[in-house]
Design a protein around this motif. Structure first.
Motif, PDB file in Angstrom:
ATOM      1  N   VAL A 190       0.851  -1.195   0.000  1.00 56.93           N
ATOM      2  CA  VAL A 190       0.000   0.000   0.000  1.00 56.93           C
ATOM      3  C   VAL A 190       0.886   1.244   0.000  1.00 56.93           C
ATOM      4  O   VAL A 190       0.646   2.202  -0.756  1.00 56.93           O
ATOM      5  CB  VAL A 190      -0.933   0.010   1.231  1.00 56.93           C
ATOM      6  CG1 VAL A 190      -1.756   1.303   1.254  1.00 56.93           C
ATOM      7  CG2 VAL A 190      -1.862  -1.201   1.211  1.00 56.93           C
ATOM      8  N   ARG A 191       1.937   1.230   0.820  1.00 57.13           N
ATOM      9  CA  ARG A 191       2.853   2.380   0.851  1.00 57.13           C
ATOM     10  C   ARG A 191       3.526   2.569  -0.501  1.00 57.13           C
ATOM     11  O   ARG A 191       3.677   3.691  -1.001  1.00 57.13           O
ATOM     12  CB  ARG A 191       3.923   2.180   1.941  1.00 57.13           C
ATOM     13  CG  ARG A 191       3.365   2.052   3.342  1.00 57.13           C
ATOM     14  CD  ARG A 191       4.419   2.288   4.409  1.00 57.13           C
ATOM     15  NE  ARG A 191       5.587   1.427   4.296  1.00 57.13           N
ATOM     16  CZ  ARG A 191       5.704   0.207   4.801  1.00 57.13           C
ATOM     17  NH1 ARG A 191       4.661  -0.348   5.437  1.00 57.13           N
ATOM     18  NH2 ARG A 191       6.828  -0.484   4.685  1.00 57.13           N
ATOM     19  N   GLY A 192       3.919   1.461  -1.122  1.00 51.71           N
ATOM     20  CA  GLY A 192       4.551   1.541  -2.438  1.00 51.71           C
ATOM     21  C   GLY A 192       3.616   2.113  -3.485  1.00 51.71           C
ATOM     22  O   GLY A 192       4.017   2.941  -4.323  1.00 51.71           O
ATOM     23  N   GLU A 193       2.340   1.709  -3.443  1.00 52.45           N
ATOM     24  CA  GLU A 193       1.355   2.228  -4.400  1.00 52.45           C
ATOM     25  C   GLU A 193       1.126   3.716  -4.169  1.00 52.45           C
ATOM     26  O   GLU A 193       0.932   4.487  -5.118  1.00 52.45           O
ATOM     27  CB  GLU A 193       0.041   1.450  -4.280  1.00 52.45           C
ATOM     28  CG  GLU A 193      -0.957   1.743  -5.379  1.00 52.45           C
ATOM     29  CD  GLU A 193      -0.438   1.342  -6.752  1.00 52.45           C
ATOM     30  OE1 GLU A 193      -0.514   2.188  -7.678  1.00 52.45           O
ATOM     31  OE2 GLU A 193       0.049   0.205  -6.901  1.00 52.45           O
ATOM     32  N   ALA A 194       1.147   4.112  -2.884  1.00 50.75           N
ATOM     33  CA  ALA A 194       0.987   5.534  -2.571  1.00 50.75           C
ATOM     34  C   ALA A 194       2.143   6.348  -3.135  1.00 50.75           C
ATOM     35  O   ALA A 194       1.944   7.440  -3.693  1.00 50.75           O
ATOM     36  CB  ALA A 194       0.882   5.725  -1.054  1.00 50.75           C
TER      37      ALA A 194
END
Length: 441
Positions: free
Chosen positions: A360-364
């Motif tokens: 999720v952090r990477g997608e953000a």
């Protein structure tokens, strides 16, 4: 020349009489010919067929027909048909009709329909049409296709008898037949059957008007979608409206987003996406905060992504902050990046970049590259400095490269000079080198 031909036929017939089963000509009888056809021994069978071809013995067709109807051996039946085909079809139409009407197994029926339809004789139109009533779907389909090819109105009384039947199975057969034999004269009947008392008949009516592109059915389809008491029928009705590209039904479909049945709601979400009804974005976003069905939330996200419009970004924020499924949160973050409503997106992504799940952090980090505000670079650089996941740090670095800001070159070098992880340090080195080449030219 004519005399020579007659003499040749007589000689061939005479020879066949002696070759046939090795018996003298005076002992050859109808039963021997029939036996040769049934037994199938190659020489005798071929001789029998040649004899029939040359002489057309009158008693043989009736005998072979009886054998055909009594025997269920496919090979024997095939040989019987081979022999009977040597007679002119117009002379034996009653025999072929009785065979077709009496045949009760799929393979024989299909074989006979193919054969008789190929003659293009009107004598076989009604017998073939009668096969629209049998309980074997492949036979009904073959009959309908054959009748369509020959295009004879004699078929319509048989079809109408099905439509008028009180048995819903017959009415279904009627609608099946119309998939191949549709005529504008049946338009009102087909549309009226969208209100049939039987659910299955209504489903086949939907298929019928859809397959035949009966746009005049749209008002009845919309009514069915709104008021039908069967959810399967309603779902098929929605799919039919989409196939007609019926944008006029979009406001109605937006209302169905609040339907009690989850499957109907899901079908409506997908339909609004297919119809590109952007006005529904707000209602779709509201569903993200209220609907608990994962497949519906997933479909809503797909639709909003295709719209590139959030309608109400609070729905996406709710998923990102509250949904227990990391995959759903990742998709919502991706949607934020695709929608790119900068005034609200930045704050939501700053929260997502703190998610416990590294993906999720990477997608953000990836989504942040679509926001042009200067603060984005600082957020991404800070993520590279503080995040422990190489996956996330790489996503942040990739976004910085895509932002393509010359002010970041020195920052890349600072990151490189303090980096301790060997692989990421090498990635930073390449980034610095490529950035210098790009901006110093």
């Amino acid at each position: 020349m004519i005399e020579f031909r007659k003499i040749s036929i007589i000689i061939v017939s005479f020879l066949l009489l002696f070759l046939f089963d090795g018996l003298p000509a005076e002992l050859i009888k109808d039963k021997d010919i029939v036996s040769a056809v049934l037994d199938g021994d190659a020489p005798e069978f071929q001789n029998a067929v040649e004899y029939i071809k040359l002489n057309h013995p009158a008693a043989i067709p009736a005998k072979l027909k009886e054998e055909y109807l009594d025997d269920d051996d496919k090979e024997i039946r095939t040989r019987i048909i081979t022999a009977l085909r040597e007679y002119p079809f117009q002379d034996q139409s009653a025999l072929w009709t009785e065979m077709l009407r009496s045949a009760k197994d799929k393979d024989s029926e299909i074989e006979l329909i193919d054969l008789l339809a190929g003659t293009k004789s009107v004598a076989f139109t009604v017998p073939i049409a009668e096969k629209l009533l049998v309980p074997r779907a492949e036979v009904r389909e073959k009959a309908a296709m054959s009748l369509k090819k020959n295009g004879d109105d004699r078929v319509f009384p048989v079809i109408l008898s099905l439509m008028q039947s009180k048995n819903p199975i017959d009415r279904i057969y009627f609608l099946e037949a119309l998939n191949y034999l549709y005529d504008v004269r049946f338009q009102k009947i087909a549309i009226s059957m969208l209100e049939d008392a039987n659910k299955s008949v209504r489903i086949y009516a939907i298929k019928c008007v859809n397959n035949n592109a009966v746009k005049e059915a749209l008002p009845a389809l919309r009514k069915l979608v709104l008021k039908d008491d069967n959810n399967e029928t309603r779902k098929m009705g929605i799919a039919s409206l989409v196939s007609f590209k019926d944008t006029q039904s979009s406001p109605m479909l937006t209302g169905i987003l609040k339907d009690q049945n989850a499957e109907v709601r899901l079908e409506a979400v997908r339909a609004l996406g297919e119809l590109k009804y952007y006005t529904a974005a707000g209602s779709l976003s509201e569903m993200l905060m209220k609907d608990e069905k994962p497949e519906i939330k997933d479909a809503v996200l797909d639709t909003l992504i295709s719209f590139k419009k959030a309608g109400n970004i609070r729905g996406l924020k709710y998923i990102i902050n509250n949904d227990p499924d990391p995959g759903m949160r990742i998709k919502a973050v991706y949607a934020i990046g695709e929608i790119n409503e900068e005034s609200a997106s930045l704050g939501i992504l700053k929260e997502a970049i703190l998610d416990e799940n590294y993906k999720v952090r990477g997608e953000a980090c990836s989504a942040l590259k679509s926001i042009k505000k200067g603060a984005v670079s600082e957020i991404l650089i800070n993520q590279i400095k503080t995040d422990k996941s190489r996956y996330v740090r790489s996503a942040a670095l990739y976004s910085l490269v895509k932002i393509n800001d010359s002010k970041n070159v020195i920052k890349f070098f600072d990151l490189y000079s303090t980096e301790e992880e060997p692989l990421f340090k090498e990635i930073l080195r390449e980034t610095v080198k490529n950035s210098l080449k790009k901006f110093i030219r």
